[in-house]
Design a protein around this motif. Structure first.
Motif, PDB file in Angstrom:
ATOM      1  N   PRO A  15      63.091  87.285  67.581  1.00  0.00           N
ATOM      2  CA  PRO A  15      64.931  87.089  67.410  1.00  0.00           C
ATOM      3  C   PRO A  15      65.857  86.624  67.943  1.00  0.00           C
ATOM      4  O   PRO A  15      65.392  85.115  69.210  1.00  0.00           O
ATOM      5  CB  PRO A  15      65.044  88.361  68.095  1.00  0.00           C
ATOM      6  N   GLN A  18      70.886  86.555  71.435  1.00  0.00           N
ATOM      7  CA  GLN A  18      71.803  87.304  71.270  1.00  0.00           C
ATOM      8  C   GLN A  18      72.916  86.745  72.214  1.00  0.00           C
ATOM      9  O   GLN A  18      72.723  87.156  73.848  1.00  0.00           O
ATOM     10  CB  GLN A  18      71.803  88.883  71.858  1.00  0.00           C
ATOM     11  N   THR A 122      65.484  96.818  76.282  1.00  0.00           N
ATOM     12  CA  THR A 122      64.375  96.537  74.879  1.00  0.00           C
ATOM     13  C   THR A 122      65.497  96.513  74.003  1.00  0.00           C
ATOM     14  O   THR A 122      65.285  95.840  73.049  1.00  0.00           O
ATOM     15  CB  THR A 122      63.906  98.389  74.831  1.00  0.00           C
ATOM     16  N   ARG A 125      67.336  92.844  72.886  1.00  0.00           N
ATOM     17  CA  ARG A 125      66.874  92.075  72.922  1.00  0.00           C
ATOM     18  C   ARG A 125      67.171  91.262  71.335  1.00  0.00           C
ATOM     19  O   ARG A 125      66.796  90.632  70.820  1.00  0.00           O
ATOM     20  CB  ARG A 125      65.576  91.995  72.902  1.00  0.00           C
ATOM     21  N   TYR A 126      66.895  92.691  70.487  1.00  0.00           N
ATOM     22  CA  TYR A 126      66.747  92.599  69.000  1.00  0.00           C
ATOM     23  C   TYR A 126      67.796  93.030  68.332  1.00  0.00           C
ATOM     24  O   TYR A 126      68.825  93.316  67.524  1.00  0.00           O
ATOM     25  CB  TYR A 126      65.607  93.822  68.627  1.00  0.00           C
ATOM     26  N   PHE A 127      69.051  93.859  68.896  1.00  0.00           N
ATOM     27  CA  PHE A 127      70.634  94.483  68.526  1.00  0.00           C
ATOM     28  C   PHE A 127      71.467  93.893  69.158  1.00  0.00           C
ATOM     29  O   PHE A 127      72.483  94.726  68.383  1.00  0.00           O
ATOM     30  CB  PHE A 127      70.087  95.621  68.234  1.00  0.00           C
ATOM     31  N   MET A 170      57.485  96.067  71.668  1.00  0.00           N
ATOM     32  CA  MET A 170      58.088  95.123  70.848  1.00  0.00           C
ATOM     33  C   MET A 170      57.461  93.914  71.108  1.00  0.00           C
ATOM     34  O   MET A 170      57.533  92.906  69.830  1.00  0.00           O
ATOM     35  CB  MET A 170      59.342  95.690  71.270  1.00  0.00           C
ATOM     36  N   ARG A 171      57.770  93.123  71.715  1.00  0.00           N
ATOM     37  CA  ARG A 171      56.958  92.011  72.773  1.00  0.00           C
ATOM     38  C   ARG A 171      55.867  92.188  72.002  1.00  0.00           C
ATOM     39  O   ARG A 171      55.633  90.701  71.212  1.00  0.00           O
ATOM     40  CB  ARG A 171      56.911  92.560  73.712  1.00  0.00           C
ATOM     41  N   GLN A 174      56.080  91.315  67.841  1.00  0.00           N
ATOM     42  CA  GLN A 174      56.467  90.165  68.352  1.00  0.00           C
ATOM     43  C   GLN A 174      56.166  88.757  68.005  1.00  0.00           C
ATOM     44  O   GLN A 174      55.859  87.465  67.072  1.00  0.00           O
ATOM     45  CB  GLN A 174      58.051  89.735  69.199  1.00  0.00           C
TER      46      GLN A 174
END
Length: 256
Positions: A15, A18, A122, A125-127, A170-171, A174
């Motif tokens: 990702p 951010q 959590t 990290r992605y959104f 999720m990690r 990835q």
């Protein structure tokens, strides 16, 4: 069909970092402090909450043997109906602060703050910032969450461990490292020691997620899932093994 499978199995790109917006640290601080205040304020209003578990907390605060087994009484006649991991935190708090409802329940409230923080991390990290703060706010304000994080049932710790398992998964999706899969298994194993098979609600979807979207080839993904299963068995099984090997005439009756 082959192209679709290869696409699903292809490694997900990392990702993009951010960017932290100006208001984000302040908003996060307000969210976590507000959650803590909301969950801790008037915490003693529910008294001893579930008296069944309160008795076990009291027993564990005066007897290390009762602490380990999750006994309902300091004389270790019978255990509660669940493994004792959720009781350990409350019993330690009572040992430190003395026997009162606040000392018993404040670890539950702090588990709620930790769950909100971990969900925020959590999702962020992605959104990004807005989505993560919204996710944390929704969890903090969900009525059933506000209830269980102010009560002494095992659900408070169970929720934190389930979120932890999703974070580790999720990690793993990835970067495909086995250590993340093992960590997923460990969190689920601890969840079993908290509320038995309730944690298994998240195990099939987590396994399916990695089986479909994990970066390595299919054969390695399957082996990694077996490693996760090994982590689950070890992290849940050590306590069960000790209980089974403990002389029957020296241990409490295992309730449930």
């Amino acid at each position: 069909m082959t192209a679709t499978a290869e696409t699903l199995a292809a490694p997900l790109p990392a990702p993009e970092p951010q960017r932290q917006v100006r208001w984000e640290p302040w908003a996060l601080g307000v969210l976590l402090v507000g959650t803590g205040v909301a969950y801790i304020w008037g915490l003693g209003a529910s008294g001893w909450a579930n008296s069944f578990y309160a008795a076990a907390v009291q027993a564990g605060s005066v007897s290390w043997k009762a602490f380990f087994f999750g006994s309902s009484d300091a004389a270790n006649s019978i255990t509660v109906d669940k493994p004792p991991m959720s009781l350990w935190l409350m019993s330690l708090s009572v040992r430190i602060f003395g026997l009162n409802s606040w000392a018993m329940l404040v670890p539950q409230a702090l588990l709620g703050v930790g769950s909100v923080a971990l969900l925020w991390g959590t999702v962020r990290r992605y959104f990004g910032a807005a989505a993560s703060l919204l996710a944390g706010l929704v969890l903090a304000l969900t009525p059933v969450a506000a209830l269980m994080f102010r009560f002494n049932n095992p659900d408070a710790l169970l929720v934190l461990l389930m979120i932890s398992a999703v974070w580790a998964m999720m990690r793993a999706v990835q970067d495909g490292r086995t250590r993340w899969l093992v960590l997923v298994g460990i969190f689920c194993g601890f969840g079993f020691l908290t509320k038995q098979l309730q944690v298994m609600l998240v195990v099939p979807p987590l396994a399916l997620t990695y089986l479909i979207a994990g970066p390595p080839k299919l054969g390695k993904r399957v082996l990694q899932l077996f490693a996760a299963l090994g982590g689950l068995i070890v992290s849940a099984g050590w306590w069960l093994a000790i209980v089974e090997l403990w002389p029957a005439d020296s241990r409490p009756w295992i309730g449930g």
